[in-house]
Write a protein that holds these residues in place. Structure first.
Motif, PDB file in Angstrom:
ATOM      1  N   TYR A 125       0.723  -0.939   0.026  1.00 22.96           N
ATOM      2  CA  TYR A 125       0.355   0.096  -0.327  1.00 22.96           C
ATOM      3  C   TYR A 125       0.808   1.598  -0.217  1.00 22.96           C
ATOM      4  CZ  TYR A 125      -3.638  -3.209   1.399  1.00 22.96           C
ATOM      5  OH  TYR A 125      -4.117  -4.371   1.472  1.00 22.96           O
ATOM      6  N   PRO A 126       0.894   1.786  -0.810  1.00 26.93           N
ATOM      7  CA  PRO A 126       1.568   3.163  -0.847  1.00 26.93           C
ATOM      8  C   PRO A 126       2.053   4.310   0.125  1.00 26.93           C
ATOM      9  CG  PRO A 126       1.004   2.851  -3.159  1.00 26.93           C
ATOM     10  CD  PRO A 126      -0.020   2.272  -2.285  1.00 26.93           C
ATOM     11  N   TYR A 127       2.980   4.995   0.411  1.00 27.13           N
ATOM     12  CA  TYR A 127       2.916   5.901   1.699  1.00 27.13           C
ATOM     13  C   TYR A 127       3.181   7.017   0.825  1.00 27.13           C
ATOM     14  CZ  TYR A 127       4.040   8.665   5.410  1.00 27.13           C
ATOM     15  OH  TYR A 127       3.703   9.208   6.214  1.00 27.13           O
ATOM     16  N   LYS A 128       5.301   6.565  -0.289  1.00 30.73           N
ATOM     17  CA  LYS A 128       5.814   7.468  -0.278  1.00 30.73           C
ATOM     18  C   LYS A 128       5.789   7.164  -1.329  1.00 30.73           C
ATOM     19  CE  LYS A 128       5.466  11.408   2.770  1.00 30.73           C
ATOM     20  NZ  LYS A 128       4.682  12.595   2.306  1.00 30.73           N
ATOM     21  N   CYS A 175       9.004   3.177  -5.017  1.00 32.75           N
ATOM     22  CA  CYS A 175       7.898   3.316  -3.545  1.00 32.75           C
ATOM     23  C   CYS A 175       7.318   3.012  -1.939  1.00 32.75           C
ATOM     24  CB  CYS A 175       6.406   2.424  -4.233  1.00 32.75           C
ATOM     25  SG  CYS A 175       4.999   2.354  -3.827  1.00 32.75           S
ATOM     26  N   ILE A 176       7.393   3.509  -1.452  1.00 31.59           N
ATOM     27  CA  ILE A 176       7.615   3.569   0.000  1.00 31.59           C
ATOM     28  C   ILE A 176       5.909   2.789   0.326  1.00 31.59           C
ATOM     29  CG2 ILE A 176       7.973   3.647   2.204  1.00 31.59           C
ATOM     30  CD1 ILE A 176       9.988   5.586  -1.180  1.00 31.59           C
ATOM     31  N   SER A 177       5.986   1.922   1.123  1.00 32.07           N
ATOM     32  CA  SER A 177       4.634   1.064   0.886  1.00 32.07           C
ATOM     33  C   SER A 177       4.537   0.391   2.284  1.00 32.07           C
ATOM     34  CB  SER A 177       4.194   0.155  -0.243  1.00 32.07           C
ATOM     35  OG  SER A 177       4.146   1.072  -1.048  1.00 32.07           O
ATOM     36  N   SER A 178       2.857   0.096   2.927  1.00 26.32           N
ATOM     37  CA  SER A 178       3.355  -0.530   4.148  1.00 26.32           C
ATOM     38  C   SER A 178       2.639  -1.544   3.786  1.00 26.32           C
ATOM     39  CB  SER A 178       2.274   0.461   4.768  1.00 26.32           C
ATOM     40  OG  SER A 178       1.245  -0.454   6.314  1.00 26.32           O
ATOM     41  N   ALA A 179       3.079  -2.562   4.105  1.00 31.10           N
ATOM     42  CA  ALA A 179       2.405  -4.183   3.810  1.00 31.10           C
ATOM     43  C   ALA A 179       1.330  -4.470   4.419  1.00 31.10           C
ATOM     44  CB  ALA A 179       3.801  -4.722   5.021  1.00 31.10           C
ATOM     45  N   THR A 180       0.723  -3.325   5.444  1.00 33.84           N
ATOM     46  CA  THR A 180      -0.861  -3.448   5.417  1.00 33.84           C
ATOM     47  C   THR A 180      -1.690  -2.279   5.628  1.00 33.84           C
ATOM     48  OG1 THR A 180       0.168  -2.455   7.749  1.00 33.84           O
ATOM     49  CG2 THR A 180      -0.024  -5.144   7.876  1.00 33.84           C
TER      50      THR A 180
END
Length: 428
Positions: free
Chosen positions: A389-392, A402-407
């Motif tokens: 899930y993309p955060y930045k 793409c710095i993402s969250s696994a949740t």
């Protein structure tokens, strides 16, 4: 002879006990049991997993519940229920982007009794979770590093080439929005704190090299031409203050609201666009300074909450003519007049990258995708799928970092809590 017989009976009893209680994937090809469930090893099918188990063959069967644990410190969560006892497999088409995913099946009986299967794991050691919870991230293109900033005061440098965090420091304070700059040929990191100081670190080593006092809590700093522009808690006493990096003296002050976030307006020398953080409705202001940091003019918001604004999701068009903000993708002209919002349906945006050459807007979403829009007419162009899930997101030329969250997060009108960070590179 009696001792030998007793010993054999004891061993046989212990072996029988182990067999009844240690459930492992079946090796006798038995596909059903009346009193237990055996979960088989997962079968990989593309990006999906086939999860299968033995049938719970009893007349008092009620249902199966498939549980999944997405990451190492998570909890088992229900992802599927099945109500036929011969329904003994499921395709998981949404396997979390995590180093290890675990599964378990729980069978329920009409009596209320439950029977739990063994737990199986699906491991992908090439996926790395970072133990950071950033509220902001800065990408340094020249050095190919990321700076992670956590409200707890922790700052970490992540090397893209080495795929790991190479430096960390605990500032021992609540920190705000930071900035990078070069002073006397040295790359520096400027960190606003809640204890009345702006700390200055070597941006490569994270060694503290200086500090400047504001005497107030600080939420944001921007560096320009050897000056530091700081948002403080002064509020009615002109909270936007400018300090000299050379000697720490105050050059000028102005401002409307306290503890805000502002950014330099591209292609100006020197203008700031400010969005409030703790004021409702969210407001914005425009400031014009001389190149030496002397305040010249201030323009108030026209709307005071009529259109979406969000200090945590806030990017300028590279030419400085417009900016985009909020999970709605609201676009404003440089003079703070609202223009339009991106067509998004029920999507919520988390981050934006704007490429003037391509004339494209890349918008990360709370779903596992990046939506691409035309910068000229704002029509939707295409969708880029992501693993998490993309955060930045940041522009790397032919790819997006793409710095993402696994949740995932369903946070729409708030700043989501981000953890279990993964780094992806996706082709445009």
């Amino acid at each position: 002879m009696r001792k030998i017989t007793f010993l054999l009976l004891t061993v046989s009893f212990l072996f029988a006990c182990k067999k009844n209680h240690d459930i492992t994937p079946s090796k006798d090809n038995k596909t059903s049991y009346t009193d237990k469930i055996v979960l088989n090893d997962p079968q990989v099918t593309g990006d999906s997993l086939k999860i299968s188990w033995s049938m719970l063959d009893t007349a008092v069967f009620a249902n199966y519940t498939l549980l999944r644990k997405d990451y190492s410190d998570g909890q088992m969560n229900s992802i599927k229920q099945l109500y036929q006892k011969n329904q003994t497999f499921v395709y998981d088409n949404a396997v979390p982007y995590s180093p290890t995913v675990q599964y378990q099946v729980v069978g329920s009986l009409a009596s209320g009794q439950t029977i739990s299967s063994n737990v199986i794991s699906y491991s992908r050691p090439n996926i790395q979770l970072l133990n950071v919870s950033p509220f902001d991230i800065i990408y340094s293109d020249n050095d190919q590093v990321l700076y992670f900033f956590e409200k707890s005061g922790k700052i970490s440098i992540y090397s893209i080439a080495q795929n790991t965090i190479i430096k960390s420091v605990n500032t021992m304070a609540t920190i705000g929005y930071c900035d990078l700059g070069t002073y006397n040929g040295r790359k520096e990191l400027y960190v606003p704190r809640n204890d009345g100081w702006v700390f200055i670190y070597d941006a490569t080593t994270l060694e503290k090299i200086d500090q400047i006092s504001t005497g107030l809590s600080n939420s944001c700093v921007v560096f320009n031409n050897n000056n530091l522009y700081v948002s403080t808690a002064a509020w009615t006493m002109r909270p936007l203050k400018v300090y000299s990096r050379i000697n720490g003296t105050k050059i000028s002050e102005n401002g409307d609201f306290e503890l805000t976030r502002f950014k330099h307006v591209p292609n100006t020398d020197f203008d700031l666009l400010e969005i409030t953080i703790n004021i409702g409705p969210t407001d914005q202001d425009y400031y014009h300074f001389s190149t030496s940091g002397v305040f010249l003019s201030h323009t108030n918001d026209l709307y005071h909450g009529d259109y979406p604004l969000d200090a945590s999701i806030f990017e300028f068009f590279p030419d400085g003519s417009k900016y985009i903000t909020s999970s709605s993708g609201a676009i404003y002209n440089k003079d703070m007049t609202y223009q339009i919002s991106l067509p998004r349906g029920n999507l919520s945006f988390t981050t934006f990258v704007l490429n003037q050459t391509e004339k494209l807007i890349y918008a990360g979403c709370q779903t596992k995708n990046i939506e691409v829009y035309s910068m000229t007419d704002y029509n939707h162009v295409r969708t880029i799928s992501t693993k998490a899930y993309p955060y930045k997101i940041f522009d790397m030329g032919n790819q997006l970092l793409c710095i993402s969250s696994a949740t995932g997060s369903n946070c729409i009108y708030c700043t989501p809590s981000i953890n279990n960070i993964v780094i992806e590179k996706v082709n445009k």
